[in-house]
Design a protein around this motif. Sequence first.
Motif, PDB file in Angstrom:
ATOM      1  N   SER A 174      93.813  46.412  15.814  1.00 46.23           N
ATOM      2  CA  SER A 174      94.776  46.933  14.838  1.00 46.23           C
ATOM      3  C   SER A 174      95.253  48.323  15.278  1.00 46.23           C
ATOM      4  O   SER A 174      96.428  48.663  15.152  1.00 46.23           O
ATOM      5  N   HIS A 175      94.307  49.131  15.838  1.00 50.76           N
ATOM      6  CA  HIS A 175      94.662  50.459  16.357  1.00 50.76           C
ATOM      7  C   HIS A 175      95.728  50.333  17.445  1.00 50.76           C
ATOM      8  O   HIS A 175      96.763  51.021  17.413  1.00 50.76           O
ATOM      9  N   ARG A 189      69.667  62.303   6.240  1.00 51.02           N
ATOM     10  CA  ARG A 189      70.847  61.742   6.897  1.00 51.02           C
ATOM     11  C   ARG A 189      70.451  60.985   8.149  1.00 51.02           C
ATOM     12  O   ARG A 189      70.957  59.904   8.432  1.00 51.02           O
ATOM     13  N   SER A 211      70.595  52.237   9.343  1.00 56.52           N
ATOM     14  CA  SER A 211      71.848  51.548   9.637  1.00 56.52           C
ATOM     15  C   SER A 211      71.850  50.999  11.069  1.00 56.52           C
ATOM     16  O   SER A 211      72.315  49.890  11.330  1.00 56.52           O
ATOM     17  N   ARG A 212      71.286  51.773  12.010  1.00 57.85           N
ATOM     18  CA  ARG A 212      71.254  51.330  13.412  1.00 57.85           C
ATOM     19  C   ARG A 212      70.316  50.141  13.579  1.00 57.85           C
ATOM     20  O   ARG A 212      70.603  49.225  14.347  1.00 57.85           O
ATOM     21  N   ARG A 268      76.133  53.030  19.864  1.00 56.70           N
ATOM     22  CA  ARG A 268      75.947  53.843  18.669  1.00 56.70           C
ATOM     23  C   ARG A 268      75.533  52.956  17.492  1.00 56.70           C
ATOM     24  O   ARG A 268      74.838  53.397  16.582  1.00 56.70           O
ATOM     25  N   ARG A 269      75.968  51.709  17.519  1.00 58.25           N
ATOM     26  CA  ARG A 269      75.745  50.812  16.397  1.00 58.25           C
ATOM     27  C   ARG A 269      74.291  50.329  16.326  1.00 58.25           C
ATOM     28  O   ARG A 269      73.702  50.225  15.280  1.00 58.25           O
ATOM     29  N   GLU A 289      84.023  42.864  13.811  1.00 53.86           N
ATOM     30  CA  GLU A 289      84.796  43.811  12.998  1.00 53.86           C
ATOM     31  C   GLU A 289      85.421  44.905  13.855  1.00 53.86           C
ATOM     32  O   GLU A 289      86.577  45.262  13.691  1.00 53.86           O
ATOM     33  N   PHE A 290      84.600  45.412  14.794  1.00 51.06           N
ATOM     34  CA  PHE A 290      85.120  46.511  15.602  1.00 51.06           C
ATOM     35  C   PHE A 290      86.234  46.015  16.528  1.00 51.06           C
ATOM     36  O   PHE A 290      87.215  46.723  16.770  1.00 51.06           O
ATOM     37  N   ARG A 311      68.885  57.705   7.256  1.00 50.70           N
ATOM     38  CA  ARG A 311      69.936  56.760   6.868  1.00 50.70           C
ATOM     39  C   ARG A 311      70.598  56.167   8.102  1.00 50.70           C
ATOM     40  O   ARG A 311      70.836  54.949   8.189  1.00 50.70           O
ATOM     41  N   ALA A 312      70.897  57.061   9.028  1.00 54.84           N
ATOM     42  CA  ALA A 312      71.559  56.614  10.269  1.00 54.84           C
ATOM     43  C   ALA A 312      70.675  55.614  11.012  1.00 54.84           C
ATOM     44  O   ALA A 312      71.145  54.594  11.514  1.00 54.84           O
ATOM     45  N   VAL A 314      85.053  51.659  25.389  1.00 58.60           N
ATOM     46  CA  VAL A 314      84.976  52.056  23.977  1.00 58.60           C
ATOM     47  C   VAL A 314      84.042  51.107  23.224  1.00 58.60           C
ATOM     48  O   VAL A 314      83.194  51.538  22.433  1.00 58.60           O
ATOM     49  N   ALA A 327      88.360  43.767  15.823  1.00 60.56           N
ATOM     50  CA  ALA A 327      89.562  43.678  14.983  1.00 60.56           C
ATOM     51  C   ALA A 327      90.149  45.064  14.727  1.00 60.56           C
ATOM     52  O   ALA A 327      91.362  45.268  14.780  1.00 60.56           O
ATOM     53  N   GLU A 328      89.232  46.050  14.487  1.00 61.49           N
ATOM     54  CA  GLU A 328      89.687  47.415  14.200  1.00 61.49           C
ATOM     55  C   GLU A 328      90.421  48.002  15.403  1.00 61.49           C
ATOM     56  O   GLU A 328      91.483  48.618  15.274  1.00 61.49           O
ATOM     57  N   HIS A 376      80.640  52.138  21.339  1.00 61.93           N
ATOM     58  CA  HIS A 376      80.482  51.808  19.920  1.00 61.93           C
ATOM     59  C   HIS A 376      79.225  50.977  19.700  1.00 61.93           C
ATOM     60  O   HIS A 376      78.448  51.211  18.765  1.00 61.93           O
TER      61      HIS A 376
END
Lengths: 894, 113
Positions: free
Chosen positions: A30-31, A2, A9-10, A70-71, A23-24, A5-6, A63, A26-27, A67
């Motif tokens: 929307s929130h 795991r 992805s990072r 973490r990304r 994308e974030f 994988r993380a 935020v 936009a997310e 994010h």
Amino acid sequence: MRALRAWISRIAGFVRPGKAEREFAAELESHIEMHTDDNIRAGMTPAEARRRALAQIGGVAGVREAHRDRRGLPAIGALLFDFRLGGRMLVKYPGLTIVGGLAMAFAIWAGLVIFQVLGLFTHPTLPLSQGARLVEVRNIDLAANDEEPRILYDFLQWQSMRSLTEIGAWRDSSRNLIVGPADSQPVNATEMSVSGFRVADGKPLMGRMLVEADQQPAAPPVAVIGHSIWRDRFHSDPNVVGRNVQLGNEYVTVVGVMPEGFGFPIAHELWLPLKTDLVDRTPRSGPSITVFALIAPGQTMKTAQAELTTMGRRAAAELPATHQRLEPRIRPFAMMVTPDGPDGAAILYSVYFFVGLLLVLTCGNVGLLLFARAASREADLVVRTALGASRSRIVAQMFVEALVLGGLAAVVGVTAADLALRTWAMTFLKANMNAMPFWFDLGLSPGMFVTAIALTVAAAAVAGIMPALKITRGMTHRLKSNSAGSGGLQFGGVWTVVIVAQVAATVIFPALVYWEQSQLRRFEDFSAGFATEQFLAVKIESDDKERLAPTLEELRRKVGGLPGVQGVTFTERVPTTSRPFKRIELGSNEEPLMNQATVAAVDPSYLETLGAPVLAGRGFTLADAGTRVAIVDQGFVDQVLQGRNAVGQQVRFRYPGPPERRWSPGNPDSPERGDWYEVIGVVRELGAGSPTTAGRAAGFYVPATLDQYDQVHLLVHVGSGDPMAIAPKVREAATAVAPSLRLVGLQRVNQVNDDSAWTMTLWKRMTIALSAVGLGLSLAGIYAVLSFTVARRTRDIGVRVALGASRRRVVAATFRRPLFQITLGVVVGTALVVTMAVLLKYTEFSGSETALTAVDIAMIVAYGVVMLGVCMLGCVAPTRRALKIEPTIALRAE
Amino acid sequence: MTEKNAVWQGTLSLMVLRTLLAMGEQHGYGIARRIEQTSEGKLSINYGTLYPSLLRLEQEGLITSAWGVSDNNRKAKFYKLTRSGRKQIEHDTRQWAETSAIMTRFLASPEHR
């Protein structure tokens, strides 16, 4: 899994950050909209609804930041940012980049050159497939604390060892290779066990290598030649194999040619079989040999040493007379050129210490510059701290800035080191070792890059982290007290030491250059007293000591008969090279002011051949050889006899050598006195001393017979033209007289000190480089300190001037501390120069001046004053800036 | 207890996973509201902290995401449990049960009263 994988992805997020960022956004939007919709439904106004929604998110920027962290890979991102910033700093502060970069480059260069040369001795690697397993086996005489080279007996015993294979031996066998009537030159030959070819990956270029059958006593004499001999002496003759050539007194058949680069065991170029009948079975006797072997498969150095130790104990019990104090030891083969014992280790550690000190001092100075620069950005750093940057983050940033500078410096340093190693270091090693071991290689290597990286990181750590720690200490306190940028930051005690040490070094280095230059001038000014350019000097070696004297007489006759030769003579040492000093006593019982004479053992024909007329008394006659008469030179008359008449004086040696060689080194603990010599004549100074020894020599010539010399040189006087032109004829004559005579080091007498002069020139150049770096750093450092002080104290100066204080006085008061540091540095440096000068005076001959004269002291003090002036150059710009401070502007700035 | 409790460290992930197990596909805002409702208003979530947590779960392969349309016709990113996410819930739930049992016993024992 795991976690992996993380991470993948990072990494993907780090490489392509754009899409995810959008994308974030936009997310999140929307929130907020959904939350706003709900709030409106709950009865809020649209504006209130959105405000509440945003509030519950807890800060959109925060935020997004969380994010983003973490990304991707935030640490690497920050690092890259720091590198970019560091690069920008290089461009923004070009002065600091040049001075600091050159200083760091110098430190890296010096470290690299020293480590690389030292590494040849401490961590040698053999370029052989089995190099790591190749060892030398030897016997140590514990009583003498030295190696016992007569180990033929032991060599036979060791062959039964299980932990060693391919055990073999060799001994040096330098001989004349006589290819034609006019081509006779000594070669580095060795008698070697045939396993030597196997352990050293030998593959012949032509013909074959030596085989076991060649080692049999009755086998026909054969030799394998090296590539250089084949190329230079046989002109790459393709039919050389099978040729019969003369090697000293015997004839051998060439059976093979080794390829270029093959020099096993050390730097050999001709191989003869080590005959089995050489193996004398008497313990601790026979010729000196060196034993090599491979550690057997599955065994280690440790197990081999253990087995060897057991064998050593057994030998000690069985042969107490010879082996009780012998201890067999094993060491890596390439370590055989490394000096043994604690001295070696001590030298090593002192060199490490020196490199460390050089790095710390040089880069500490660069740190000083970076500190001053960071201080000018203090407000910026305080703001960053206020925004949440941790101390370690700021320290890391400054370290990276120094690392960027260091990286640039490393490129310069490595390039310069490569150049220096290829040219200077190789020449230096060649001048100091008889022959370069085949594994000595100073080309660029992975190890060199690793060393360079380590040095760069160390340099950056010293230059970047030290000032960063200093500037960030108490940052939060300064933040709270709102004192940042208003003089709260101070240079500490460490910097005081750095500045004083640096200024002192700046003062010392040019003085060193002056001293080295004066030493070099001795080489130029040294007068040998005769036409050295007309003389050829040849060192003669022979293994046949018994017949040496008649052979040399024959050689004298032959060479003397050569066309163009005006005279031939012999001497123990070549004039103008260093000769032994002897403590002397006079027959008149008085203690001479100077009691050391430079003793030259010469042939009775020596003075006449050099064309030196006798100034008083008489010259040597043939009958004088070996008798207790002497001729002194003018230096002796002036310094030992204070100008009195020399002829008839009685002189003897305080610590004489054995009766046949009274002038050789004696035992200083023995009360024995030598026989009296009667001085029969005086000549002018004829190079009894040498430019490498201080002071004027007091030459004392003793006539010796040809069998009394410790080493013997032939001097050939050639009337016109280059004496080197006659060298082949001299070789030919020597071969005709005795093929076993080896002529080595043929050179003109005016060239004999060229190697020493070259080395001294090298040192001088290095000191000049050191001086330039030191001076550049000092001036930049002083400039930085004063600029820093002005920047810190601008408001202070402004206030005082506004209150009516004299502008000059305020500036003087502001600069008091740094000026005191500079002055202290100059004083310390000058004092050290005086100390060195006094010590140098003491090393000269007893009898000469030991104290510095008033003129000497005045010169050094004047030099100190000049250096103070030079250091003050660094103050000019900051002082002008301080004097221009306008109170109104200074106060408005706050 | 009138004050709301902040979400304890490390528990948010399990809450998110449980919510997704109970509700199926859900967007970030929906998950946050659901957690608050489930705790009967006793937990307060800083909505911002939810997103890095969702990202981490996605990076570890416990959930996946896709854009879709919400009930009130807004474009939103929907999260869904994966198979390893379900396994993770079982594992974490068991661990929580053990931890809480230990704590309960510990707090109930007379010598610690």
